[in-house]
Design an enzyme around this catalytic site. Structure first.
Site, short mmCIF file in Angstrom:
data_model
loop_
_atom_site.label_atom_id
_atom_site.label_comp_id
_atom_site.label_asym_id
_atom_site.label_seq_id
_atom_site.Cartn_x
_atom_site.Cartn_y
_atom_site.Cartn_z
CG MET A 11 -1.86 -1.23 1.22
SD MET A 11 -2.91 -1.27 2.68
CE MET A 11 -4.12 -0.07 2.02
N GLY A 14 -1.80 5.48 -2.27
CA GLY A 14 -2.30 6.13 -3.08
C GLY A 14 -3.73 5.43 -3.37
CB SER A 17 -2.05 0.54 -3.43
OG SER A 17 -1.76 1.74 -2.68
CG LEU A 36 7.05 -1.26 0.14
CD1 LEU A 36 7.71 -1.60 -1.06
CD2 LEU A 36 7.45 -2.24 1.28
CB CYS A 105 11.40 0.46 -7.92
SG CYS A 105 10.60 0.53 -6.15
CB CYS A 202 9.24 8.14 -5.99
SG CYS A 202 10.47 6.78 -5.53
#
Length: 370
Positions: A11, A14, A17, A36, A105, A202
């Site tokens: 999650m 946003g 998710s 995370l 990622c 990000c």
């Protein structure tokens, strides 16, 4: 995988998710939400409601888990994210390549570190809010396909996933348009229903990649300063403060001071990080007809030779191509030439809507050359 599963729902904070986690619960799975923590200092990464790395995102994820009614934990993967994604991003730009940190990622963090930890803790699968679909073929292989909503399809950044990872993955949103996902979030009482999507990298807080790289790399040799030269004549047209500020195909920000003889704009054609030279020329010189790539990752069996398509950017179009895989080397003959393709980018291979796999571009060849 059939029947109820023990699922980790990643999650981000946003809307996607959050709805994916809610759908996993609705499907009868035993779901635990995890967020995370990817930044060693959250304030140093993205700011505002951008759906990735801020403290606000962690709070949004926790509130969504409370509404859904699932346990929630924060997993600190900041050190691994820094080494595998952020440092890799800097190193690639310093070497004159153009990386995609979202693929890195997904490969190293979301579907390696997270999945490894989840399996170790007794979970069966990881669910995310990515827009992509999974299908089980007649031979039992799990296939990754494009999402129903072409405008939100994220299969490109999932092209690094292996068959084993796909067998332990769930993408609950793959058959739903984004507008319906937001409506569903509102019906479920999720406060993130109207939260803006994240579009930029990000860990670059303001979207200024060149400024961020300049700050992080500083005068790191051999990328501090050099010449901007005309590719055809070799004439020095200007100077720059670092090759990391440029990408192949770039037009804006060259600050050359005088136009080309034909009055047409110039584009970055090549970057030589060792000498610090940036070569520029006409748009026609950007046309690429063949690619070489390495570090291949296949979603199933390696394709051998395939007449299919390749996508070369996260939001780019497909190009018809003949793809030949020989061990770790991948050769791509583009039937539809592409423009401005740079080493470091990922070539994701498709057979119709099915994702075959991906490889990192190591060299490009002009259209019309062999």
């Amino acid at each position: 995988m059939a029947g109820p599963l023990k699922v980790v729902a990643a999650m981000s904070g946003g809307v996607d998710s959050a709805v994916a986690a809610a759908r996993a619960v609705e499907a009868g799975h035993d779901v635990t939400g995890i967020h995370l923590a990817l930044s060693r200092n959250p304030a140093s990464y993205r700011s505002g409601a951008r759906g990735c790395c801020t403290l606000e995102d962690a709070h949004d994820a926790r509130r969504a888990a409370d509404v859904i009614g699932i346990p929630f934990y924060v997993w600190d993967l900041s050190e691994r994210f820094h080494e595998d994604v952020v440092v890799d991003f800097m190193d690639e730009y310093a070497a004159g390549r153009t990386p995609n940190p979202c693929l890195r990622c997904n490969e190293k963090i979301k579907f390696a570190a997270v999945l490894d930890r989840a399996i170790g803790l007794g979970f069966d699968a990881v669910a995310t809010g990515h827009y992509a679909r999974l299908r089980v073929a007649a031979d039992g292989e799990v296939e990754l396909h494009r999402a129903e909503d072409d405008g939100k399809d994220q299969s490109y950044v999932l092209g690094v996933l292996t068959q084993d990872q796909l067998r332990h993955s769930l993408f609950p949103l793959g058959d739903t348009p984004k507008s319906q996902v937001r409506q569903e979030a509102e019906r479920r009482g999720l406060r993130v229903a109207d939260k803006p999507d994240s579009h930029d990298i990000c860990f670059v807080s303001d979207g200024d990649n060149a400024g961020w790289l300049r700050e992080k790399l500083g005068e790191r040799a051999p990328n501090h300063g050099g010449d901007i030269v005309d590719d055809a004549s070799g004439e020095v047209l200007g100077h720059h403060d670092g090759t990391y500020a440029f990408t192949i195909g770039q037009r804006k920000g060259l600050r050359l001071g005088r136009p080309a003889a034909d009055g047409k704009p110039r584009f970055v054609l090549d970057i030589e990080p060792v000498s610090g030279t940036v070569k520029v020329g006409p748009r026609a010189a950007l046309r690429v007809g063949r690619l070489e790539a390495s570090h291949a990752r296949w979603c199933g069996a390696a394709p051998g030779r395939l007449m299919g398509t390749v996508q070369l950017r996260a939001h780019g179009s497909e190009h018809r191509a003949v793809v030949t895989a020989d061990g770790d080397h991948v050769d791509v003959e583009l039937i539809d030439p592409a423009e401005g393709i740079a080493p470091g980018q990922s070539a994701v291979v498709y057979d119709g809507t099915r994702v075959v796999g991906s490889a990192t571009i190591s060299a490009t060849h002009p259209a019309g050359s062999r």
